[in-house]
Scaffold this motif. Sequence first.
Motif, short mmCIF file in Angstrom:
data_model
loop_
_atom_site.label_atom_id
_atom_site.label_comp_id
_atom_site.label_asym_id
_atom_site.label_seq_id
_atom_site.Cartn_x
_atom_site.Cartn_y
_atom_site.Cartn_z
N THR A 1 45.67 56.69 4.73
CA THR A 1 45.54 55.61 5.72
C THR A 1 44.56 55.98 6.83
OG1 THR A 1 47.79 54.84 5.29
CG2 THR A 1 46.79 54.17 7.37
N ASP A 2 43.61 55.08 7.06
CA ASP A 2 42.70 55.16 8.20
C ASP A 2 43.36 54.42 9.35
OD1 ASP A 2 40.72 54.99 10.09
OD2 ASP A 2 39.18 54.20 8.74
N ARG A 3 43.88 55.16 10.30
CA ARG A 3 44.63 54.53 11.39
C ARG A 3 43.73 53.69 12.30
NH1 ARG A 3 48.93 59.35 13.09
NH2 ARG A 3 50.66 58.58 11.81
N ALA A 4 42.44 54.00 12.33
CA ALA A 4 41.53 53.22 13.17
C ALA A 4 41.41 51.79 12.67
CB ALA A 4 40.15 53.88 13.20
N SER A 5 41.39 51.62 11.35
CA SER A 5 41.26 50.28 10.77
C SER A 5 42.58 49.74 10.22
CB SER A 5 40.21 50.29 9.65
OG SER A 5 40.63 51.15 8.60
N HIS A 6 43.63 50.58 10.24
CA HIS A 6 44.93 50.21 9.68
C HIS A 6 44.82 49.84 8.20
CE1 HIS A 6 46.63 50.29 13.70
NE2 HIS A 6 45.65 49.49 14.11
N VAL A 7 43.97 50.56 7.48
CA VAL A 7 43.77 50.29 6.06
C VAL A 7 44.10 51.54 5.26
CG1 VAL A 7 42.05 49.75 4.28
CG2 VAL A 7 42.02 48.52 6.46
N LYS A 8 44.88 51.36 4.20
CA LYS A 8 45.13 52.46 3.27
C LYS A 8 44.01 52.47 2.24
CE LYS A 8 49.13 54.15 2.10
NZ LYS A 8 50.47 54.39 1.53
N TYR B 1 49.64 47.62 -0.74
CA TYR B 1 48.74 48.52 -0.03
C TYR B 1 48.52 48.04 1.41
CZ TYR B 1 46.79 52.15 -3.09
OH TYR B 1 46.61 53.29 -3.83
N VAL B 2 48.39 46.73 1.58
CA VAL B 2 48.14 46.16 2.91
C VAL B 2 49.40 46.26 3.77
CG1 VAL B 2 47.46 44.10 4.19
CG2 VAL B 2 46.40 44.61 1.98
N LEU B 3 50.54 45.94 3.20
CA LEU B 3 51.79 46.00 3.97
C LEU B 3 52.08 47.42 4.43
CD1 LEU B 3 54.11 43.70 1.80
CD2 LEU B 3 52.81 43.09 3.87
N GLY B 4 51.74 48.41 3.59
CA GLY B 4 51.96 49.79 3.98
C GLY B 4 50.97 50.26 5.02
N GLY B 5 49.69 50.05 4.76
CA GLY B 5 48.66 50.57 5.64
C GLY B 5 48.60 49.88 6.99
#
Length: 384
Positions: free
Chosen positions: A161-168, A276-280
Amino acid sequence: MYQGRVVFGAIEEVVFGHPAAGAIVAQMDRLGTSRAFLMVSGTLNRQTDEITKIREALGSRCAGLFDAMPAHTPREAVIAATQAARAAEADLIFTIGGGSITDGAKAVQLCLANGIDDIAGIDRIRVHKGVAPEMKAPHVRQVSVPTTIAGGEFSSIAGVTDRASHVKQMLRHPLAGPRATILDPAITVHTPEWLFLSTGIRAVDHCVEAICSRETHPYADAQAVKGLAMLADALPRVKADASDLDARMDAQIGTWLSMGALAAGVPMGASHGIGYVLGGAFDVPHGYTSCVMLPAVMRWNARDNAERQMIVAAAMGYPGRDAADVLDAFIRSLGMPRSLGDVRISPEHFDAIAEAAMRTNWIPRNPRRIESPADVREILLLAA
């Protein structure tokens, strides 16, 4: 006529039913390694004696330990573990814990091999538009002792997970998967019930989306159908008696089988893509994403793959029944969440989730074609 390609992964052994500490030492002996770096569950390390037993069994061959990998494998923790493994001069990584730790070690292997020491560097090794970049192969490999049953220990894919973009984001390399996996049901008794059972539904999701894929084939079906049957039988037994090691072993083997289709090139579908979206972006646990999304995806897909869905219902012991209904009742019986509302996702988020899901690797492979975010929104409404 079937067409396809089955690529056998880099896993060399699966050891099942043996105590973890002894099996870990045996792997060190087999592989001729001398400096083990342990990436472990913080809870296991601090609240049980399981990690102490492993460290004592390894003795001087334990070169270091990292126990600070949060859920969803954030980049920051991957880099911290990479730096610790490099400082320890590790020649083998052992993971003892859940899927985030397993994925973390896959990422650490790639960071070690490619000289990556900061979070921005992960961009050089992550998958872009479905394609993994050229990179050096891992030279410090991994052996996994899973304490949950989502199945990542049988895959060469990692989610970071990229926490800056909230994307896994996905990392993938043929040698990123563990060289060996050790299935010890006894070490899983410390795993919280919700986590063990919900990751079991993640394994069910692997089986179901594989069976329902338009790209499946008999080799994949054989594993997915048997894996689904074992999971459908074993998970209620674990729920009924948390100390039933036979049931836990059956669930672990069912999970192993659940990953066979994915390893054989069969893609997942919208449940995994949305998950993937719900998690990230929303920090929903891996297993819970499958609990809330899989029945809704099945309902939406039924127009196009009803015959394949009949195989799912039959494998779970309910031939002739609607597969989405069977899955819904099964997940409810385990006490798991069954709606997006249950995991605190409200309709105001649906548009953003739908847009982000379209950019994942699995949405384009869903058996019923997803043309636009509006289609994903239809699925989300079914899960609301």
